[in-house]
Design an enzyme around this catalytic site. Structure first.
Site, PDB file in Angstrom:
ATOM      1  N   GLU A 132      62.490 111.890  59.398  1.00 62.06           N
ATOM      2  CA  GLU A 132      61.402 111.335  58.585  1.00 62.06           C
ATOM      3  C   GLU A 132      60.071 111.691  59.228  1.00 62.06           C
ATOM      4  O   GLU A 132      59.810 111.360  60.386  1.00 62.06           O
ATOM      5  CB  GLU A 132      61.519 109.813  58.446  1.00 62.06           C
ATOM      6  CG  GLU A 132      60.362 109.267  57.602  1.00 62.06           C
ATOM      7  CD  GLU A 132      60.467 107.796  57.258  1.00 62.06           C
ATOM      8  OE1 GLU A 132      61.365 107.114  57.790  1.00 62.06           O
ATOM      9  OE2 GLU A 132      59.636 107.338  56.444  1.00 62.06           O
ATOM     10  N   GLU A 169      59.931 101.956  49.411  1.00 55.79           N
ATOM     11  CA  GLU A 169      59.655 101.292  50.680  1.00 55.79           C
ATOM     12  C   GLU A 169      58.329 100.550  50.555  1.00 55.79           C
ATOM     13  O   GLU A 169      57.319 101.140  50.167  1.00 55.79           O
ATOM     14  CB  GLU A 169      59.569 102.356  51.777  1.00 55.79           C
ATOM     15  CG  GLU A 169      59.633 101.787  53.165  1.00 55.79           C
ATOM     16  CD  GLU A 169      59.763 102.882  54.224  1.00 55.79           C
ATOM     17  OE1 GLU A 169      60.605 102.725  55.108  1.00 55.79           O
ATOM     18  OE2 GLU A 169      59.022 103.880  54.167  1.00 55.79           O
TER      19      GLU A 169
END
Ligand code: MN
Length: 288
Positions: free
Chosen positions: A148, A242
């Protein structure tokens, strides 16, 4: 495209006790999602067997994520610190597998926090070495790792898609994929669509977050161009919403992510609207 749509557990609960996991699974299902993402930052209370049963009963997929810590950091020059980081990664990969997950992603290469200096060449070599070994172990389990890409205030290892591709090339394993997050991209990249095209078929996981990590569509991010680019590269992997608010906090992760503001109180309202937003974007660009 039939991307699994996911939601991060911190939309629902701050911890991973059996009660927390039961709530997160039930709410994820109720909000119409396909996948729950669980952070393994604070997984000491996690009952993996019970969690797996609940996920299977609900028909939900699971993905796990984490960052490391400054005293357990594979990008360090200190061998003992690297070793502690490698152990966290190894344990977290096992937990993900035991939960039935196939994706283990996040800042697997550093602590989540503000570094006081650039990454050293020795530190980068340690990242490559540890992630080579982790990727081999993941491959034996039929799993992928995600790198990520995080912004400069949360890591000094990879801040852009170009950085991540270079790191993945050096690790050199097919099951090491790139994980793009629109929140971080907004800070570091030239656009939201260019990095998607640059990563192309190596994209393995996606986080959708607003520039302030609150309600989708309430900020200034150009999600149209992002989803158009996902359609263009025929991305079929998970897309996970998220979002963080001081209304739901983890004792560790929330501080690492600088979650100081209250951006919402009602996780169900937030998550159902986000799911609709993402589905509409996918439909708008389908067949484009
Ligand atoms: Mn993210």
């Amino acid at each position: 495209m039939t991307n699994p749509l996911g939601v991060h557990a911190l939309v629902w609960v701050g911890g991973t006790t059996p009660a927390d996991v039961a709530t997160a699974v039930a709410q994820t299902k109720a909000a119409g999602y396909d996948l729950l993402e669980l952070s393994l930052h604070d997984a000491t209370n996690l009952d993996t067997a019970a969690a797996r049963r609940e996920l299977e009963d609900a028909g939900l997929a699971i993905a796990c994520s984490r960052g490391l810590a400054f005293d357990a950091d594979v990008s360090s020059d200190d061998a003992a610190v690297v070793e502690r980081g490698a152990r966290l990664l190894h344990d977290s990969l096992r937990i993900t597998h035991e939960l039935g997950g196939r994706h283990f992603t996040g800042a697997l290469y550093s602590a989540l926090g503000k570094y006081g200096a650039p990454l050293s060449s020795g530190g980068r070599a340690n990242v490559v070495q540890v992630l080579k070994e982790l990727a081999a172990e993941a491959a034996d389990l039929g799993m992928t790792l995600g790198l990520e890409i995080c912004n400069r205030y949360e890591t000094n290892v990879i801040n852009t898609a170009a950085d991540a591709l270079r790191l993945a090339d050096d690790i050199g394993a097919d099951n090491v994929t790139i994980h793009l997050d629109t929140y971080h991209m907004n800070i570091e990249e030239d656009s939201l669509d260019g990095p998607v095209r640059l990563v192309g078929e190596r994209l393995g996981y996606v986080h959708i977050g607003e520039n302030h990590r609150g309600y989708l569509g309430s900020g200034h991010l150009d999600f149209d161009s992002f989803f158009a680019a996902l359609a263009e590269i025929r991305y079929a992997g998970p897309i996970t919403f998220e979002s963080f608010s001081s209304a739901v906090v983890s004792p560790t992760l929330s501080n690492d992510l600088a979650v100081w503001r209250n951006l919402w109180d009602d996780g169900m309202d937030l998550a159902t609207r986000a799911r609709t937003f993402m589905s509409e974007q996918l439909q708008r660009h389908a067949g484009a």
